[in-house]
Write a protein that holds these residues in place. Structure first.
Motif, short mmCIF file in Angstrom:
data_model
loop_
_atom_site.label_atom_id
_atom_site.label_comp_id
_atom_site.label_asym_id
_atom_site.label_seq_id
_atom_site.Cartn_x
_atom_site.Cartn_y
_atom_site.Cartn_z
N LEU A 37 61.46 32.30 43.56
CA LEU A 37 60.52 32.28 42.34
C LEU A 37 59.23 32.29 43.42
O LEU A 37 58.21 33.12 43.13
N ASP A 73 58.91 34.04 46.16
CA ASP A 73 58.65 35.28 46.45
C ASP A 73 58.29 36.33 45.38
O ASP A 73 57.55 37.14 45.75
N GLN A 74 58.57 35.91 44.11
CA GLN A 74 58.06 36.50 42.93
C GLN A 74 56.55 36.63 42.62
O GLN A 74 55.95 37.39 42.24
N THR A 84 52.40 38.43 45.96
CA THR A 84 52.08 39.90 46.20
C THR A 84 51.76 40.03 47.71
O THR A 84 50.97 39.22 48.33
N ASN A 134 66.28 30.31 35.62
CA ASN A 134 66.64 31.34 36.47
C ASN A 134 68.08 30.56 37.30
O ASN A 134 68.91 31.32 37.82
#
Ligand SMILES: NC(=O)c1ccc[n+]([C@@H]2O[C@H](COP(=O)([O-])OP(=O)(O)OC[C@H]3O[C@@H](n4cnc5c(N)ncnc54)[C@H](OP(=O)(O)O)[C@@H]3O)[C@@H](O)[C@H]2O)c1
Length: 265
Positions: free
Chosen positions: A214, A216-217, A220, A207
């Protein structure tokens, strides 16, 4: 083919000579018979005679402990160093000190790490003008990646990249203990953690984005990760790691100054 002498065939020296043995004529030295036999078992010439090894080589790699370097200096005739490219991986001893101790040589100061044992070292070489930079690059590329950096960054490099494998190992052990606390068998924990870390590194590399993206991805809303992150925050994990690197850096400066002072003329 150029000749390389590895003076001191311990952990780092052995990893280097094992990696370069097909591309250079290599001769390696040690103090004990056991060390010489280990070198010979690789099909490499091994000797206790440092002067002979230096005389035979175009490039000399100094990979003894810094406190043993003064003995090497007494063992090698001053004339034998003339015209050699000298690469030191010894912690603490500055390029200027090495150059003054070894006049008429082209000195490079490098700092690899223990991952050299699996050809995954991350090595810094102190920037300098020189005719033999390519050969230095080739030697360290054979054990991993190479970064040319200003010498003033060697102490932070030592703290981050030199000590880094120990810090990472400690953190991975903590993850494994956490898994064990939740009932996971230890072996399964260690294996799966290594795979997870490898995958995370691949993600970050592919990325080319900041790690928080990453993070924050994965995070949830009201999920499991945010609960873990909140605990890391309240326990001061990030701050502890920042302070870990800083403390190690300060120690590298102190030790470096102590070692270097002993050799300064
Ligand atoms: N380990 C690391 O993670 C790391 C990382 C970056 C840089 N370094 C630097 O790399 C250097 C080597 O570290 P290391 O961990 O590889 O140490 P090591 O495993 O203790 O190896 C040192 C080697 O030097 C040999 N030696 C000592 N005196 C000698 C002499 N007079 N002539 C010939 N050989 C001699 C020893 O021989 P015997 O085995 O026969 O006693 C030993 O094989 C150090 O200067 C260190 O600062 C280490």
């Amino acid at each position: 083919m150029q000749s390389v002498a590895v003076i001191g065939s311990g952990k780092i020296g052995y990893a280097i000579l094992n990696a370069i043995k097909c591309n250079f004529n290599v001769i390696a030295t040690g103090r004990r018979e056991e060390t010489i036999n280990k070198v010979k078992s690789l099909g490499i010439e091994g000797t206790k005679d440092n002067d002979y090894a230096v005389r035979k080589a175009d490039v000399v790699i100094l990979s003894v402990k810094p406190q043993h370097f003064s003995t090497v200096l007494t063992q090698v005739n001053k004339e034998s160093w003339k015209g050699k490219t000298v690469i030191s991986v010894m912690a603490g001893i500055k390029s200027s000190t090495l150059s003054s101790l070894l006049p008429q040589t082209e000195v490079y100061r490098a700092m690899p790490n223990i991952n050299a044992l699996v050809n995954k070292a991350t090595t810094a070489v102190a920037e300098r003008e020189g005719e033999n930079k390519e050969i230095v690059e080739k030697i360290f590329r054979s054990i991993g990646s190479v970064y040319w950096i200003p010498e003033e960054l060697i102490d932070v490099w030592t703290a981050l990249i030199g000590s880094g494998p120990a810090f990472i190992a400690e953190i991975l052990d903590a993850f494994a203990l956490g898994a064990v606390a939740c009932g996971m068998p230890r072996d399964l924990a260690y294996d799966s953690i290594l795979d997870m870390v490898n995958g995370t590194i691949e993600m970050l590399r592919s990325n080319k984005s900041h790690p928080v993206i990453l993070r924050d991805q994965v995070t949830t809303p009201a999920g499991t990760t945010i609960r873990g992150l909140m605990t890391m925050e309240s326990e001061g994990v990030k701050s502890a790691i920042i302070k870990t690197v800083e403390a190690s850096y300060q120690r590298s400066i102190t030790i470096g100054n102590e070692i270097d002072k002993k050799f300064r003329m």
